[in-house]
Design a protein around this motif. Structure first.
Motif, short mmCIF file in Angstrom:
data_model
loop_
_atom_site.label_atom_id
_atom_site.label_comp_id
_atom_site.label_asym_id
_atom_site.label_seq_id
_atom_site.Cartn_x
_atom_site.Cartn_y
_atom_site.Cartn_z
N MET A 1 0.85 -1.20 0.00
CA MET A 1 0.00 0.00 0.00
C MET A 1 0.88 1.24 0.00
O MET A 1 1.78 1.38 0.81
N THR A 2 0.65 2.16 -0.94
CA THR A 2 1.44 3.38 -1.00
C THR A 2 0.96 4.37 0.05
O THR A 2 -0.13 4.26 0.59
N LEU A 3 1.82 5.36 0.32
CA LEU A 3 1.44 6.39 1.28
C LEU A 3 0.19 7.11 0.84
O LEU A 3 -0.72 7.35 1.63
N THR A 4 0.10 7.44 -0.44
CA THR A 4 -1.06 8.17 -0.93
C THR A 4 -2.34 7.36 -0.77
O THR A 4 -3.36 7.86 -0.30
N SER A 5 -2.31 6.08 -1.14
CA SER A 5 -3.52 5.28 -1.06
C SER A 5 -3.91 5.01 0.38
O SER A 5 -5.09 4.96 0.72
N GLU A 6 -2.94 4.85 1.27
CA GLU A 6 -3.26 4.63 2.68
C GLU A 6 -3.90 5.87 3.27
O GLU A 6 -4.93 5.79 3.96
N SER A 7 -3.32 7.03 3.01
CA SER A 7 -3.86 8.26 3.58
C SER A 7 -5.24 8.58 3.02
O SER A 7 -6.05 9.21 3.69
N ALA A 8 -5.52 8.13 1.78
CA ALA A 8 -6.83 8.39 1.20
C ALA A 8 -7.94 7.72 1.99
O ALA A 8 -9.09 8.12 1.92
N ARG A 9 -7.60 6.71 2.76
CA ARG A 9 -8.59 6.00 3.55
C ARG A 9 -8.77 6.60 4.94
O ARG A 9 -9.64 6.18 5.69
N LEU A 10 -7.92 7.54 5.31
CA LEU A 10 -7.93 8.08 6.66
C LEU A 10 -8.79 9.33 6.74
O LEU A 10 -8.79 10.16 5.83
N GLY A 11 -9.51 9.47 7.84
CA GLY A 11 -10.36 10.63 8.05
C GLY A 11 -10.30 11.10 9.48
O GLY A 11 -9.48 10.63 10.28
N HIS A 12 -11.20 11.98 9.84
CA HIS A 12 -11.22 12.53 11.19
C HIS A 12 -11.39 11.44 12.24
O HIS A 12 -10.80 11.51 13.33
N ARG A 13 -12.16 10.42 11.93
CA ARG A 13 -12.39 9.34 12.89
C ARG A 13 -11.11 8.59 13.24
O ARG A 13 -11.03 7.91 14.27
#
Length: 233
Positions: A1-13
């Motif tokens: 998993m790339t940094l970009t794709s991992e961060s795309a799944r992250l949110g405020h929660r």
């Protein structure tokens, strides 16, 4: 998993989980958690900067003056793809780029190295003046301070100057967790208003209220938002 794709799944929660990865005796937890929602709304809805545009001349600049509590800042930067979430567990370690104070040379997306109180707003004034001199009139500067940090006289001088010269590109958000030691008649908002700033007060945990306050028009004047959160214990 790339940094970009991992961060795309992250949110405020995910922010509490990301912050929980950072441990240590000098982490200044209350200082960090007081800023969490403010930081998220800025990076999620307001700031025109991404990992891809972090060096673009016309980007918005965010300056964390309250640099002694960077845990929430690191968590938001990780969630937005500026840094690898795997780095968070090394927070404060000898070989980690994530120090107890953020370092602009080591941490992607960090504009200033901070931690000593009272530096951020003066640096914000200088940054806004520099952008004005270069004709970058669409770039905005945001400075996050704490209410106790306003005890530093350098902030008063910066606020007075910014108001006098109408630095419209300059914005500050003051996170008020009732930790200041000096009383002020009329409170923090009155202090900025007296210097010619546009000022709004918002619930520092209400994302809609924060977004509305952050994006309010203020032609010809710098803008301050007082974000009120629970008192520091």
């Amino acid at each position: 998993m790339t940094l970009t794709s991992e961060s795309a799944r992250l949110g405020h929660r995910d922010l509490p989980r990301l912050m929980a990865l950072m441990t240590g005796d000098e982490k200044h937890g209350p200082a960090a958690t007081s800023t969490l929602d403010v930081l998220w709304v800025l990076y999620d809805r307001v700031l025109r900067v991404t990992p891809e545009t972090a060096d673009a001349p016309d980007r918005d600049r965010f300056l964390l003056s309250k640099g002694h509590g960077p845990m929430a800042y690191y968590a938001v930067l990780a969630a937005k793809g500026f840094l690898d979430p795997a780095l968070l567990s090394g927070f404060g370690g000898f070989d980690s780029p994530l120090g107890y104070h953020p370092d602009r040379v080591l941490v992607p997306g960090v504009e200033i190295s901070s931690g000593s109180l009272g530096h951020g707003l003066p640096l914000g004034v200088g940054t806004a003046l520099g952008l004005r001199a270069q004709g970058l009139t669409d770039s905005r500067v945001w400075v996050l301070t704490g209410d106790a940090e306003l005890d530093e006289g350098s902030n008063q001088e910066a606020a007075a100057y910014a108001g006098a010269v109408g630095l419209e590109a300059l914005h500050t958000v003051v996170v008020d967790n009732s930790s200041a030691t000096h009383g002020r008649r009329g409170g923090i908002a009155a202090r900025f208003a007296a210097e010619g700033w546009s000022v709004l007060t918002a619930d520092g945990r209400d994302h809609e209220a924060l977004a509305e306050a952050f994006t309010a028009p203020h032609p010809g004047r710098p803008h301050a938002v007082v974000a009120v959160v629970e008192p520091k214990h």
